[in-house]
Design a protein around this motif. Structure first.
Motif, PDB file in Angstrom:
ATOM      1  N   ALA A 271       0.832  -1.210   0.000  1.00 56.65           N
ATOM      2  CA  ALA A 271       0.000   0.000   0.000  1.00 56.65           C
ATOM      3  C   ALA A 271       0.864   1.258   0.000  1.00 56.65           C
ATOM      4  N   VAL A 272       1.946   1.238   0.766  1.00 54.59           N
ATOM      5  CA  VAL A 272       2.855   2.390   0.791  1.00 54.59           C
ATOM      6  C   VAL A 272       3.467   2.600  -0.588  1.00 54.59           C
ATOM      7  N   ARG A 273       3.941   1.513  -1.230  1.00 59.07           N
ATOM      8  CA  ARG A 273       4.507   1.633  -2.577  1.00 59.07           C
ATOM      9  C   ARG A 273       3.473   2.156  -3.561  1.00 59.07           C
ATOM     10  N   ARG A 274       2.256   1.680  -3.445  1.00 62.36           N
ATOM     11  CA  ARG A 274       1.174   2.103  -4.343  1.00 62.36           C
ATOM     12  C   ARG A 274       0.907   3.597  -4.200  1.00 62.36           C
ATOM     13  N   LEU A 275       0.883   4.107  -2.957  1.00 61.33           N
ATOM     14  CA  LEU A 275       0.676   5.537  -2.736  1.00 61.33           C
ATOM     15  C   LEU A 275       1.846   6.356  -3.274  1.00 61.33           C
TER      16      LEU A 275
ATOM     17  N   SER B  86      -9.801   2.341   2.606  1.00 60.16           N
ATOM     18  CA  SER B  86     -10.258   3.732   2.483  1.00 60.16           C
ATOM     19  C   SER B  86      -9.113   4.647   2.070  1.00 60.16           C
ATOM     20  N   ALA B  87      -7.886   4.373   2.506  1.00 60.03           N
ATOM     21  CA  ALA B  87      -6.740   5.193   2.109  1.00 60.03           C
ATOM     22  C   ALA B  87      -6.405   5.011   0.629  1.00 60.03           C
ATOM     23  N   MET B  88      -6.748   3.855   0.082  1.00 62.31           N
ATOM     24  CA  MET B  88      -6.454   3.575  -1.327  1.00 62.31           C
ATOM     25  C   MET B  88      -7.593   3.966  -2.249  1.00 62.31           C
ATOM     26  N   ALA B  89      -8.746   4.344  -1.665  1.00 61.41           N
ATOM     27  CA  ALA B  89      -9.914   4.709  -2.470  1.00 61.41           C
ATOM     28  C   ALA B  89      -9.578   5.889  -3.368  1.00 61.41           C
ATOM     29  N   SER B  90     -10.192   5.939  -4.487  1.00 61.93           N
ATOM     30  CA  SER B  90     -10.101   6.996  -5.497  1.00 61.93           C
ATOM     31  C   SER B  90      -8.786   7.007  -6.264  1.00 61.93           C
TER      32      SER B  90
ATOM     33  N   HIS C 117      -0.024   8.248   6.423  1.00 57.13           N
ATOM     34  CA  HIS C 117      -0.261   8.200   7.866  1.00 57.13           C
ATOM     35  C   HIS C 117      -1.369   7.192   8.190  1.00 57.13           C
ATOM     36  N   ARG C 118      -2.455   7.228   7.407  1.00 55.39           N
ATOM     37  CA  ARG C 118      -3.549   6.286   7.642  1.00 55.39           C
ATOM     38  C   ARG C 118      -3.103   4.842   7.429  1.00 55.39           C
ATOM     39  N   VAL C 119      -2.304   4.597   6.385  1.00 52.47           N
ATOM     40  CA  VAL C 119      -1.825   3.249   6.103  1.00 52.47           C
ATOM     41  C   VAL C 119      -0.889   2.758   7.205  1.00 52.47           C
ATOM     42  N   LEU C 120       0.027   3.615   7.615  1.00 49.40           N
ATOM     43  CA  LEU C 120       1.034   3.191   8.591  1.00 49.40           C
ATOM     44  C   LEU C 120       0.475   3.017  10.000  1.00 49.40           C
ATOM     45  N   THR C 121      -0.648   3.664  10.302  1.00 48.99           N
ATOM     46  CA  THR C 121      -1.245   3.524  11.629  1.00 48.99           C
ATOM     47  C   THR C 121      -2.460   2.610  11.640  1.00 48.99           C
ATOM     48  N   ALA C 122      -2.807   2.046  10.497  1.00 49.05           N
ATOM     49  CA  ALA C 122      -3.996   1.187  10.393  1.00 49.05           C
ATOM     50  C   ALA C 122      -3.819  -0.105  11.176  1.00 49.05           C
ATOM     51  N   GLU C 123      -4.905  -0.535  11.784  1.00 48.80           N
ATOM     52  CA  GLU C 123      -4.898  -1.806  12.501  1.00 48.80           C
ATOM     53  C   GLU C 123      -5.749  -2.867  11.795  1.00 48.80           C
ATOM     54  N   ALA C 124      -6.535  -2.452  10.813  1.00 46.78           N
ATOM     55  CA  ALA C 124      -7.375  -3.399  10.071  1.00 46.78           C
ATOM     56  C   ALA C 124      -7.411  -2.985   8.609  1.00 46.78           C
ATOM     57  N   GLY C 125      -7.827  -3.919   7.776  1.00 44.58           N
ATOM     58  CA  GLY C 125      -7.852  -3.707   6.338  1.00 44.58           C
ATOM     59  C   GLY C 125      -8.777  -2.615   5.861  1.00 44.58           C
TER      60      GLY C 125
END
Length: 180
Positions: free
Chosen positions: A20-24, A56-60, A43-51
């Motif tokens: 996800a980080v690479r994708r962003l 939601s961070a990858m949306a759009s 920030h949302r990806v790195l602090t996420a605890e669930a999928g």
């Protein structure tokens, strides 16, 4: 990143988080999101605890371009790439008998991550990577001789990540960082 799509509330693994980080980062490099959007989403990806937080961070984001795989192949003889050549996102190198020399030190690298897959029978390979590159050889299997690579102690951030995978038969892979 298959697990979040299957069950958004499931725990998110480190490999999925890294993807996800690479994708962003790729979306930012391609101009699909601003620097501020990338920071907020990272920030949302790195602090996420669930999928579901990752989804939601990858949306759009636009659909991910899988990229094309370029293949360099030779039954016998040498394979050489050096100077200012454009390195594809995925590079597959196949050689039954012969030496492989890849010099990425002056190459045009447009992607933050480069995947190089080696399928070599006999003959050695030498890869010169940029000075600030991070090299990952976890996916490489050697049959006869061990890999020769000494990671740099102090590398500057921002360099490309070079992931080397595949199979080496009766040859040795030598990886070194460029001096300049």
């Amino acid at each position: 990143m298959t697990s979040p799509a299957q069950d958004p509330a499931s725990p998110f693994g480190e490999d999925d988080r890294d993807a996800a980080v690479r994708r962003l980062q790729e979306a930012y490099v391609q101009g699909h999101i601003t620097h501020e959007e990338m920071d907020e989403r990272l920030h949302r990806v790195l602090t996420a605890e669930a999928g579901d937080a990752i989804v939601s961070a990858m949306a759009s984001l636009p659909p991910q371009d899988a990229g094309t795989t370029s293949t360099i192949a030779a039954a016998a003889g040498r394979i050489r790439r050096g100077g200012p050549w454009r390195v594809p996102r995925f590079l597959k190198v196949e050689s039954a008998h012969g030496r492989v020399r890849l010099d990425l030190s002056r190459a045009v690298i447009e992607h933050p991550v480069i995947d190089i897959e080696l399928q070599l029978g006999t003959g050695g390979a030498r890869i010169t990577v940029p000075r600030d590159a991070v090299v990952d050889v976890e996916g490489l299997r050697t049959g006869w001789k061990d890999l020769l690579y000494k990671a740099r102690r102090h590398s500057r951030p921002g360099g490309p990540k070079i992931r080397i995978s595949g199979t080496m038969g009766y040859g040795r892979l030598r990886i070194r960082h460029a001096r300049r």
